[in-house]
Design a protein around this motif. Structure first.
Motif, PDB file in Angstrom:
ATOM      1  N   ALA A   1       0.833  -1.196   0.000  1.00 38.16           N
ATOM      2  CA  ALA A   1       0.000   0.000   0.000  1.00 38.16           C
ATOM      3  C   ALA A   1       0.873   1.254   0.000  1.00 38.16           C
ATOM      4  N   TYR A   2       0.256   2.383  -0.376  1.00 36.53           N
ATOM      5  CA  TYR A   2       0.957   3.653  -0.412  1.00 36.53           C
ATOM      6  C   TYR A   2       0.107   4.729   0.253  1.00 36.53           C
ATOM      7  N   ARG A   3       0.777   5.713   0.826  1.00 35.52           N
ATOM      8  CA  ARG A   3       0.063   6.898   1.289  1.00 35.52           C
ATOM      9  C   ARG A   3       0.250   7.972   0.226  1.00 35.52           C
ATOM     10  N   VAL A   4      -0.859   8.484  -0.268  1.00 35.89           N
ATOM     11  CA  VAL A   4      -0.837   9.425  -1.381  1.00 35.89           C
ATOM     12  C   VAL A   4      -1.447  10.747  -0.938  1.00 35.89           C
ATOM     13  N   SER A   5      -0.744  11.829  -1.175  1.00 37.05           N
ATOM     14  CA  SER A   5      -1.243  13.149  -0.829  1.00 37.05           C
ATOM     15  C   SER A   5      -2.404  13.536  -1.737  1.00 37.05           C
ATOM     16  N   GLY A   6      -3.371  14.259  -1.173  1.00 33.96           N
ATOM     17  CA  GLY A   6      -4.465  14.766  -1.991  1.00 33.96           C
ATOM     18  C   GLY A   6      -3.977  15.759  -3.027  1.00 33.96           C
ATOM     19  N   LYS A   7      -2.775  16.320  -2.806  1.00 40.85           N
ATOM     20  CA  LYS A   7      -2.197  17.270  -3.748  1.00 40.85           C
ATOM     21  C   LYS A   7      -1.347  16.600  -4.827  1.00 40.85           C
ATOM     22  N   ALA A   8      -1.248  15.261  -4.774  1.00 42.69           N
ATOM     23  CA  ALA A   8      -0.481  14.545  -5.802  1.00 42.69           C
ATOM     24  C   ALA A   8      -1.113  14.790  -7.162  1.00 42.69           C
ATOM     25  N   THR A   9      -0.297  15.050  -8.148  1.00 41.02           N
ATOM     26  CA  THR A   9      -0.828  15.364  -9.474  1.00 41.02           C
ATOM     27  C   THR A   9      -1.217  14.098 -10.225  1.00 41.02           C
ATOM     28  N   LEU A  10      -2.140  14.260 -11.161  1.00 38.89           N
ATOM     29  CA  LEU A  10      -2.539  13.131 -12.005  1.00 38.89           C
ATOM     30  C   LEU A  10      -1.351  12.645 -12.827  1.00 38.89           C
ATOM     31  N   VAL A  11      -0.519  13.567 -13.236  1.00 35.85           N
ATOM     32  CA  VAL A  11       0.678  13.195 -13.998  1.00 35.85           C
ATOM     33  C   VAL A  11       1.603  12.343 -13.138  1.00 35.85           C
ATOM     34  N   GLY A  12       1.792  12.747 -11.872  1.00 33.97           N
ATOM     35  CA  GLY A  12       2.645  11.988 -10.979  1.00 33.97           C
ATOM     36  C   GLY A  12       2.117  10.597 -10.700  1.00 33.97           C
ATOM     37  N   LEU A  13       0.793  10.473 -10.526  1.00 33.10           N
ATOM     38  CA  LEU A  13       0.190   9.158 -10.303  1.00 33.10           C
ATOM     39  C   LEU A  13       0.319   8.278 -11.534  1.00 33.10           C
ATOM     40  N   SER A  14       0.159   8.870 -12.696  1.00 30.85           N
ATOM     41  CA  SER A  14       0.304   8.101 -13.936  1.00 30.85           C
ATOM     42  C   SER A  14       1.694   7.510 -14.052  1.00 30.85           C
ATOM     43  N   GLU A  15       2.690   8.298 -13.672  1.00 33.35           N
ATOM     44  CA  GLU A  15       4.070   7.831 -13.755  1.00 33.35           C
ATOM     45  C   GLU A  15       4.376   6.790 -12.686  1.00 33.35           C
ATOM     46  N   ALA A  16       3.810   6.969 -11.473  1.00 35.05           N
ATOM     47  CA  ALA A  16       4.118   6.073 -10.363  1.00 35.05           C
ATOM     48  C   ALA A  16       3.368   4.747 -10.453  1.00 35.05           C
ATOM     49  N   PHE A  17       2.111   4.796 -10.898  1.00 34.68           N
ATOM     50  CA  PHE A  17       1.266   3.595 -10.871  1.00 34.68           C
ATOM     51  C   PHE A  17       0.764   3.174 -12.244  1.00 34.68           C
ATOM     52  N   ASP A  18       1.185   3.884 -13.292  1.00 39.99           N
ATOM     53  CA  ASP A  18       0.706   3.599 -14.645  1.00 39.99           C
ATOM     54  C   ASP A  18      -0.823   3.725 -14.715  1.00 39.99           C
ATOM     55  N   CYS A  19      -1.338   4.754 -14.019  1.00 43.96           N
ATOM     56  CA  CYS A  19      -2.788   5.001 -14.029  1.00 43.96           C
ATOM     57  C   CYS A  19      -3.196   5.653 -15.347  1.00 43.96           C
TER      58      CYS A  19
ATOM     59  N   LYS B   1      -6.470  15.453   2.484  1.00 41.67           N
ATOM     60  CA  LYS B   1      -5.045  15.558   2.782  1.00 41.67           C
ATOM     61  C   LYS B   1      -4.294  14.302   2.361  1.00 41.67           C
ATOM     62  N   TRP B   2      -4.797  13.103   2.760  1.00 40.70           N
ATOM     63  CA  TRP B   2      -4.075  11.866   2.482  1.00 40.70           C
ATOM     64  C   TRP B   2      -5.041  10.739   2.120  1.00 40.70           C
ATOM     65  N   PHE B   3      -4.600   9.913   1.171  1.00 43.16           N
ATOM     66  CA  PHE B   3      -5.264   8.659   0.809  1.00 43.16           C
ATOM     67  C   PHE B   3      -4.370   7.480   1.181  1.00 43.16           C
ATOM     68  N   ARG B   4      -4.991   6.342   1.367  1.00 40.26           N
ATOM     69  CA  ARG B   4      -4.276   5.060   1.369  1.00 40.26           C
ATOM     70  C   ARG B   4      -4.596   4.407   0.043  1.00 40.26           C
ATOM     71  N   ALA B   5      -3.594   4.169  -0.763  1.00 40.79           N
ATOM     72  CA  ALA B   5      -3.790   3.681  -2.130  1.00 40.79           C
ATOM     73  C   ALA B   5      -3.274   2.264  -2.285  1.00 40.79           C
ATOM     74  N   THR B   6      -4.080   1.421  -2.923  1.00 40.11           N
ATOM     75  CA  THR B   6      -3.656   0.054  -3.274  1.00 40.11           C
ATOM     76  C   THR B   6      -4.071  -0.216  -4.708  1.00 40.11           C
ATOM     77  N   ARG B   7      -3.271  -0.982  -5.394  1.00 41.09           N
ATOM     78  CA  ARG B   7      -3.598  -1.365  -6.766  1.00 41.09           C
ATOM     79  C   ARG B   7      -4.711  -2.399  -6.739  1.00 41.09           C
ATOM     80  N   ILE B   8      -5.586  -2.366  -7.746  1.00 42.69           N
ATOM     81  CA  ILE B   8      -6.617  -3.383  -7.880  1.00 42.69           C
ATOM     82  C   ILE B   8      -6.377  -4.165  -9.153  1.00 42.69           C
ATOM     83  N   ALA B   9      -6.742  -5.429  -9.112  1.00 44.46           N
ATOM     84  CA  ALA B   9      -6.502  -6.292 -10.269  1.00 44.46           C
ATOM     85  C   ALA B   9      -7.375  -5.843 -11.426  1.00 44.46           C
TER      86      ALA B   9
END
Length: 240
Positions: A165-183, A232-240
């Motif tokens: 799991a990851y802790r993700v800031s609410g201010k994390a950019t969509l671009v950053g999430l795409s790069e980190a998790f291939d969203c 402020k913060w999310f708990r993020a997990t990948r889903i199948a």
């Protein structure tokens, strides 16, 4: 009254419902100094981060023994024989539940600008400064050192020691999430929203509270912390 004055008045009223835990800098993002580090290493951290005050730890990061002012560290350069411990100021600890109104009063009355925030178990949860509180009233206060770089973006996504799991800031950019998790996000979402917090709040139709969850871009996001106006913060997990 004008729009800016109205925003400041709303910020003042909002403080009464906010706590230190709502606006603190989380522990993984804190810049700390090691009491056992040599002078050159300490000076390098001070220069790189450009802060004026630093929590100092001994042994483990959670063992905060005091606060060091950057200007006090310079005294060590002129007189190397000075014991660094003698330069430390006492650290102030407050609970996460401490109200911002009361904390601001304490800061002003005790002429203190920084406090360590501890959780219910006594562990360091983060830190808060008087600037963090004032920014809730007047908005972001930026100086010549406030820049956005890749290191800052990386701090918005922190690995947690459980089940990938990851802790993700609410201010994390969509671009950053795409790069980190291939969203994957639609072109419309990318154009309309910059942060994941803004996108999730829009999709849900309200600012979600702690425990609410939402699936987006192949991630399951569970809200860990939110204020009246933002996530402020999310708990993020990948889903199948």
């Amino acid at each position: 009254i004008n729009e800016q004055s109205l925003a400041m008045l709303e910020g003042v009223l909002k403080l009464s419902n906010m706590t230190a835990g709502d606006v603190m800098v989380a522990a993984p993002r804190m810049d700390l100094l090691d009491i056992d580090a040599d002078f050159d290493e300490l000076l390098g951290v001070v220069i790189d981060t450009a802060h004026s005050r630093f929590p100092v730890f001994e042994g483990e990061r959670d063992n905060i023994i005091g606060i060091l002012l950057a200007k006090d560290l310079l005294k060590r350069q002129r007189s190397p024989e000075i014991n660094l411990r003698a330069l430390l100021r006492p650290a102030v600890f407050v609970p996460e539940s401490k109200g911002l109104n009361d904390l601001l009063t304490d800061f002003r009355g005790k002429r203190n600008h920084l406090a360590l925030v501890v959780d219910e178990f006594g562990k360091t949860a983060g830190l808060i400064t008087i600037e963090d509180i004032l920014e809730e009233i007047v908005g972001e206060i930026e100086d010549e050192f406030d820049t956005v770089d890749s290191d800052t973006a990386a701090m918005d996504i922190v690995s947690l020691p459980d089940d990938g799991a990851y802790r993700v800031s609410g201010k994390a950019t969509l671009v950053g999430l795409s790069e980190a998790f291939d969203c994957e996000f639609s072109d419309e979402e990318r154009e309309q929203f910059e942060t994941i917090g803004g996108l999730v709040a829009h999709r849900m139709g309200h600012v979600p509270r702690k425990g609410e969850e939402h699936i987006v871009g192949g991630l399951k996001l569970v809200v860990l912390l939110s204020t009246s106006g933002a996530i402020k913060w999310f708990r993020a997990t990948r889903i199948a």
